[in-house]
Design a protein around this motif. Structure first.
Motif, mmCIF file in Angstrom:
data_model
loop_
_atom_site.group_PDB
_atom_site.id
_atom_site.type_symbol
_atom_site.label_atom_id
_atom_site.label_comp_id
_atom_site.label_asym_id
_atom_site.label_seq_id
_atom_site.Cartn_x
_atom_site.Cartn_y
_atom_site.Cartn_z
ATOM 1 N N SER A 106 1.322 -3.555 -5.456
ATOM 2 C CA SER A 106 2.308 -2.665 -4.642
ATOM 3 C C SER A 106 1.768 -2.537 -3.255
ATOM 4 C CB SER A 106 2.851 -1.348 -5.262
ATOM 5 O OG SER A 106 3.861 -0.975 -4.244
ATOM 6 N N GLU A 108 3.731 -0.223 -1.487
ATOM 7 C CA GLU A 108 4.481 0.902 -0.849
ATOM 8 C C GLU A 108 3.490 2.048 -0.307
ATOM 9 O OE1 GLU A 108 8.233 0.859 -3.874
ATOM 10 O OE2 GLU A 108 6.329 1.717 -4.427
ATOM 11 N N GLU A 109 3.993 2.601 0.689
ATOM 12 C CA GLU A 109 3.596 3.757 1.197
ATOM 13 C C GLU A 109 3.713 4.954 0.194
ATOM 14 O OE1 GLU A 109 3.017 4.387 5.492
ATOM 15 O OE2 GLU A 109 4.415 2.754 5.785
ATOM 16 N N VAL A 110 2.533 5.657 -0.278
ATOM 17 C CA VAL A 110 2.947 7.035 -0.968
ATOM 18 C C VAL A 110 2.124 7.987 -0.265
ATOM 19 C CG1 VAL A 110 3.094 5.604 -3.071
ATOM 20 C CG2 VAL A 110 0.625 6.198 -2.396
ATOM 21 N N LEU A 129 -4.167 4.637 -7.205
ATOM 22 C CA LEU A 129 -3.116 4.035 -6.652
ATOM 23 C C LEU A 129 -3.755 3.183 -5.390
ATOM 24 C CD1 LEU A 129 -1.161 7.273 -5.917
ATOM 25 C CD2 LEU A 129 -0.354 5.388 -7.363
ATOM 26 N N ASN A 130 -4.843 3.381 -4.918
ATOM 27 C CA ASN A 130 -5.438 2.434 -4.101
ATOM 28 C C ASN A 130 -5.866 1.084 -4.696
ATOM 29 O OD1 ASN A 130 -6.821 1.601 -1.366
ATOM 30 N ND2 ASN A 130 -8.632 2.194 -2.552
ATOM 31 N N TYR A 134 -1.502 0.120 -3.334
ATOM 32 C CA TYR A 134 -0.322 1.278 -2.514
ATOM 33 C C TYR A 134 -1.514 1.677 -1.236
ATOM 34 C CZ TYR A 134 2.604 1.854 -6.506
ATOM 35 O OH TYR A 134 3.532 1.968 -7.606
ATOM 36 N N VAL A 136 -2.178 4.789 0.505
ATOM 37 C CA VAL A 136 -2.248 5.955 0.274
ATOM 38 C C VAL A 136 -2.557 6.876 1.341
ATOM 39 C CG1 VAL A 136 -3.333 7.690 -1.004
ATOM 40 C CG2 VAL A 136 -2.958 5.329 -2.016
ATOM 41 N N TYR A 187 7.767 7.298 3.092
ATOM 42 C CA TYR A 187 7.144 7.185 1.452
ATOM 43 C C TYR A 187 7.981 6.706 0.498
ATOM 44 C CZ TYR A 187 3.438 9.387 4.262
ATOM 45 O OH TYR A 187 2.136 9.504 5.371
#
Length: 258
Positions: A106, A108-110, A129-130, A134, A136, A187
């Motif tokens: 992904s 996406e920004e989280v 997540l990294n 993502y 992060v 986010y």
């Protein structure tokens, strides 16, 4: 798979005044560990009958280690801080439902938000997540610079936003004030762990966005397996007495009532 194991203390260090990281080595169900899971730790003293819930900050199946981070707040945790490598500790776990990680690869920004002893589960989460791809960003807050810890872990896995109440490091103010100056609509997901006030701030800050909200609740626990119902929380679906230890500690931030 829930197991009870005796793990050996491999290392223990003080990260900041009163904040300790303890590394335990031995047989454990590492494959079942997810960011947000915790263990129930038994102190090696008959005066302390109840186990203590501690979030897992890191897990390494190859090296057979888990790391726990805790704050000294009373006699029990003070005793824990005095234990030395080679000693054995009884661990029950892994316990609880962890954070939802989403799909692999992904972009996406989280956002991760935490403070104090709410940081340990976010350390493991940031790495996971990294690794999934993502982007992060982590926002963390402390009272003063001397109390800060975990900066290297978060910087290694993304962007770090740091606040201190007295301005001795990073942004001057609390995490809520820091986020008030940030655009949060970008986010896709926000993950938070910390005291109730911080979690309530996250709920309010993201209420008007499409961002998925995941909150990890902190609670006193007697059993850790849902039997005593001593760590309950209400949700908007009308089902009361959801247990932080069993149905949580991670909840949908739009559903849980703080």
């Amino acid at each position: 798979m829930l197991t009870k194991n005796n793990l050996e203390i491999a290392a223990q260090e003080e990260l900041a005044p009163g904040i300790y990281r303890i590394v335990l080595h031995g047989e454990f169900d590492y494959a079942a560990v997810r960011p947000g899971c915790f263990v129930m730790l038994q102190l090696p003293d008959e005066a302390y009958q109840l186990r203590r819930p501690l979030a897992i900050a890191a897990s390494n199946e190859t090296q057979k280690t888990i790391a726990l981070i805790y704050r000294v707040v009373g006699d029990g945790t003070r005793l824990l801080s005095k234990l030395t490598p080679g000693m054995l500790l009884s661990i029950l776990g892994p316990l609880g439902n962890g954070f939802s990680l989403g799909a692999d690869n992904s972009a996406e920004e989280v956002l991760l938000v935490g403070g104090g002893t709410g940081l340990p589960p976010l350390m493991m989460l940031a790495q996971a997540l990294n690794e999934k791809g993502y982007a992060v960003t982590t926002a963390i807050g402390f009272r003063t610079a001397s109390m800060a810890f975990g900066e290297k872990e978060f910087e290694h896995n993304g962007k770090l936003l740091l606040a201190t109440d007295d301005g001795s490091k990073g942004f001057k103010g609390n995490v809520g004030e820091l986020l008030a100056k940030q655009s949060v609509k970008k986010y896709a997901k926000v993950y938070a762990c910390g005291p109730a006030g911080l979690l309530q701030m996250v709920q309010k800050r993201f209420a008007e966005t499409e961002t998925e909200i995941y909150l990890s609740l902190e609670s006193r626990m007697a059993c850790g397996v849902g039997a005593c119902e001593g760590c309950v929380v209400s949700t908007k679906d009308g089902i009361f007495n959801k247990r932080v230890c069993l149905e949580g500690p991670v909840f949908d931030g739009r559903e849980v009532i703080l």
